[in-house]
Design an enzyme around this catalytic site. Structure first.
Site, PDB file in Angstrom:
ATOM      1  N   HIS A 188      24.302  45.130  22.036  1.00  0.00           N
ATOM      2  CA  HIS A 188      23.111  44.745  21.519  1.00  0.00           C
ATOM      3  C   HIS A 188      21.936  45.703  21.540  1.00  0.00           C
ATOM      4  O   HIS A 188      21.213  45.473  20.644  1.00  0.00           O
ATOM      5  CB  HIS A 188      22.662  43.566  22.621  1.00  0.00           C
ATOM      6  N   GLU A 427      30.867  31.486  15.031  1.00  0.00           N
ATOM      7  CA  GLU A 427      31.271  32.755  15.529  1.00  0.00           C
ATOM      8  C   GLU A 427      32.589  32.756  16.283  1.00  0.00           C
ATOM      9  O   GLU A 427      32.954  33.738  17.074  1.00  0.00           O
ATOM     10  CB  GLU A 427      29.929  33.519  16.194  1.00  0.00           C
ATOM     11  N   ASP A 451      30.220  38.424  16.720  1.00  0.00           N
ATOM     12  CA  ASP A 451      31.435  37.754  17.632  1.00  0.00           C
ATOM     13  C   ASP A 451      32.744  37.229  16.963  1.00  0.00           C
ATOM     14  O   ASP A 451      33.762  37.304  17.464  1.00  0.00           O
ATOM     15  CB  ASP A 451      30.827  36.561  18.415  1.00  0.00           C
ATOM     16  N   CYS A 498      24.352  35.707   9.612  1.00  0.00           N
ATOM     17  CA  CYS A 498      23.353  36.429  10.423  1.00  0.00           C
ATOM     18  C   CYS A 498      23.824  37.608  11.448  1.00  0.00           C
ATOM     19  O   CYS A 498      23.106  38.375  12.203  1.00  0.00           O
ATOM     20  CB  CYS A 498      22.604  35.461  11.560  1.00  0.00           C
TER      21      CYS A 498
HETATM   22  C1  PEP Z   1      26.956  37.512  16.089  1.00  0.00           C
HETATM   23  O1  PEP Z   1      27.851  37.145  17.063  1.00  0.00           O
HETATM   24  O2  PEP Z   1      27.238  38.020  14.996  1.00  0.00           O
HETATM   25  C2  PEP Z   1      25.592  37.203  16.410  1.00  0.00           C
HETATM   26  C3  PEP Z   1      24.692  37.252  15.383  1.00  0.00           C
HETATM   27  O3  PEP Z   1      24.962  37.255  17.531  1.00  0.00           O
HETATM   28  P1  PEP Z   1      25.010  38.374  18.771  1.00  0.00           P
HETATM   29  O4  PEP Z   1      25.079  39.487  18.188  1.00  0.00           O
HETATM   30  O5  PEP Z   1      23.757  38.145  19.437  1.00  0.00           O
HETATM   31  O6  PEP Z   1      26.054  37.777  19.667  1.00  0.00           O
HETATM   32 MG    MG Z   2      27.183  36.042  18.919  1.00  0.00          MG
END
Ligand code: PEP
Ligand code: MG
Length: 536
Positions: A188, A427, A451, A498
């Site tokens: 992240h 995901e 994910d 996303c």
């Molecule tokens: C993902 O898992 O692709 C996502 C957009 O959420 P995060 O990266 O916050 O887990």
């Molecule tokens: Mg995610």
């Protein structure tokens, strides 16, 4: 000149002074002073500087995280005026003829121990605060610059690793680039660097003892160049210039629709972590917000953010976006996003553990607070709610039931609730396979490829050693995206991406051909993706 290699987490070139992140510890020695009045004056000047630093931090925090969250800096300012604390320090300097650094350090330690021993929880928490302000005054006395959060000039920030919460506290205008010795490109923190549109490198293990030196970050080649020679510097200054020209070209796409030559329209949205990112969303002309990672509000806070605090944040984003769609993801903590006050147990496999909607369905009061805030904010813009980590129809139906009850409750209280679209993140492999059933329950799907890749390829996204196996273009992932889009369209709903893959311009054409309706990317990637779309 030294060239250190690592992995690129976000493109771009940065040139500037390198700063090691983290508060520098000052070694405090006990020494005698002859002129105690001069020493007291020195202490008072340092205290005034600390008070004005805190004032600046307070103003900045109010703008970024709201008044209630910023209050901690006011508490620190008040402590700097506490008579007992000040008398303790000045008494030590005067009576024992000791240096100010030592007097502040010892008095801070004594007060901290007194607070820690108190029964009152609020006072107990002040133990850390008094230590914190004493350390600040000592740093000022010793003439040591603060690292990271309070850098004076825009710099390249080097750290062992950065937790998402630390990254969030950085003064963005002062960070030219991030370099971490550890970290992974899918963490992240790397995602935050992209959101902030800042060049970033991870796994530069040899970036040691570089504080204060001149550096170049090459976010394309994954290199940190320390003390570059003249020729290299010139080379990179040219690259920076080219980068600026390229950006100017992209800027000409602002205000233009994201439509292919044969008329297919893509909704090009942006991902954000907080209210402060909306500026970049608007500056890059995104058509909406496709993912607001609401957990960052929780990560920035020392306690559960109240309904009011959350309402203010969601409302601010909705209003700033002026009627454009704003998709807010409900709390997605756990795994790499740990928050102390949730008091989660340590787990063997946190990515497969207690996280996201699983926590929300267990801690119902916490979840309801967030949903109430979201529903109230929906009266001020076009808010959509999206739930992460879904694996079953049951979870979706349960969340919908809770949400409907909350809407009813709010209306009974006489509060306005707007039209809210309801979607889920796809995901997990389970959600892909039952996408046909899930599509009957929701208004949209948003594919979280970060994910989804982790769970499909069985590769921990945090584990830097596995980066060479982490193939984001794996055919299994691309086929899954197609399956999800088809399942969505069959039920007449839309599907977007996303996850980070959505910003991969080598795949834009493939996504459009698959029928993907929306791409949500970091603000800085909106125009490069639009450039791809309009030219295909
Ligand atoms: C993902 O898992 O692709 C996502 C957009 O959420 P995060 O990266 O916050 O887990
Ligand atoms: Mg995610």
């Amino acid at each position: 000149m030294k060239v250190l290699s690592g992995k690129a987490a976000f493109k771009g070139v940065a040139i500037g002074k390198i700063r090691e992140f983290g508060e520098k510890k000052v070694e405090v020695n006990r020494t005698s002073v002859s002129d105690v009045e001069a020493e007291i004056a020195r202490f008072e000047a340092a205290r005034d500087t600390a008070a004005s630093q805190l004032g600046v931090l307070y103003e900045k925090a109010v703008a970024e995280v709201g008044e209630e969250n910023a209050a901690i800096f006011e508490v620190h300012q008040m402590m700097l005026e506490d008579e007992d604390y000040l008398d303790g320090i000045k008494g030590m300097i005067r009576d024992e003829q000791l240096n100010a650094e030592y007097a502040v350090s010892v008095t801070g330690q004594n007060f901290s121990e007194i607070f820690a021993a108190m029964d009152d929880d609020y006072m107990k928490e002040r133990a850390a605060d008094v230590k914190d302000i004493s350390a600040r005054v000592v740093r000022i006395l010793a003439g040591v610059e603060e690292g990271g959060a309070a850098m004076e000039e825009p710099s390249i920030l080097v750290a062992e690793d950065l937790a998402p919460s630390e990254t969030l506290q950085l003064d963005r205008s002062k960070v030219l680039a991030f370099v971490t010795r550890k970290g992974s490109t899918n963490s992240h923190t790397a995602i935050l660097a992209r959101t902030m549109n800042i060049p970033a490198l991870v796994m530069v293990s040899e970036a040691e003892h570089v504080d204060g030196l001149m550096g170049i970050v090459d976010g394309k080649e994954g290199k940190l160049i320390v003390e570059p020679d003249e020729e290299t510097l010139k080379d990179y200054r040219d690259k920076l210039e080219a980068q600026k020209k390229e950006q100017e070209l992209l800027n000409s796409l602002k205000g233009k629709p994201s439509v292919t030559k044969d008329g297919r329209k893509i909704n090009l949205y942006a991902n954000i972590g907080g209210v402060e990112d909306v500026e970049a969303v608007l500056a890059n002309d995104a058509e909406g917000i496709g993912l607001f990672r609401s957990e960052f509000l929780y990560l920035q806070s020392n306690d559960y953010p109240s309904e009011e605090q959350q309402f203010e944040a969601y409302k601010a984003v909705a209003e700033k976006m002026g009627g454009k769609r704003v998709i807010i993801r409900t709390l997605d903590i756990g795994a790499d996003k740990q928050i102390d006050y949730f008091e989660l147990d340590k787990e063997e496999n946190p990515a497969l553990g207690y996280r996201a909607v699983r926590i929300c369905l267990n801690k119902r009061e916490v979840f309801k607070t967030q949903l109430r805030a979201l529903c109230r904010a929906s009266a001020y813009g076009r808010i959509a709610i999206m739930v992460p980590m879904i694996i079953s129809v049951w979870e979706v139906q349960t969340v919908k039931e809770i949400l409907e009850k909350i809407k009813e409750e709010l209306r009974e209280e006489g509060r306005e609730v707007g039209e809210i679209e309801f979607g889920i993140m796809i995901e997990t492999p389970a959600s892909v396979i039952i996408a046909d059933e899930l599509a009957k329950e929701v208004d949209f799907f948003s594919i979280g490829t970060n994910d989804l890749t982790q769970y499909t390829l069985a590769i921990d996204r945090q584990n830097a050693k596995l980066d060479m196996f982490y193939n984001a273009h794996h055919p299994a992932i691309l086929r899954m995206i197609k399956m999800v889009v088809d399942a969505a369209h069959k039920e007449g709903i839309w599907a977007g991406i996303c996850g980070e893959l959505g910003a991969d311009t080598t795949l834009t054409e493939e996504f459009v051909n698959m029928g993907v309706d929306e791409l949500s990317v970091s603000p800085g990637m909106v125009l490069p993706v639009r450039n791809k779309v309009v030219n295909m």
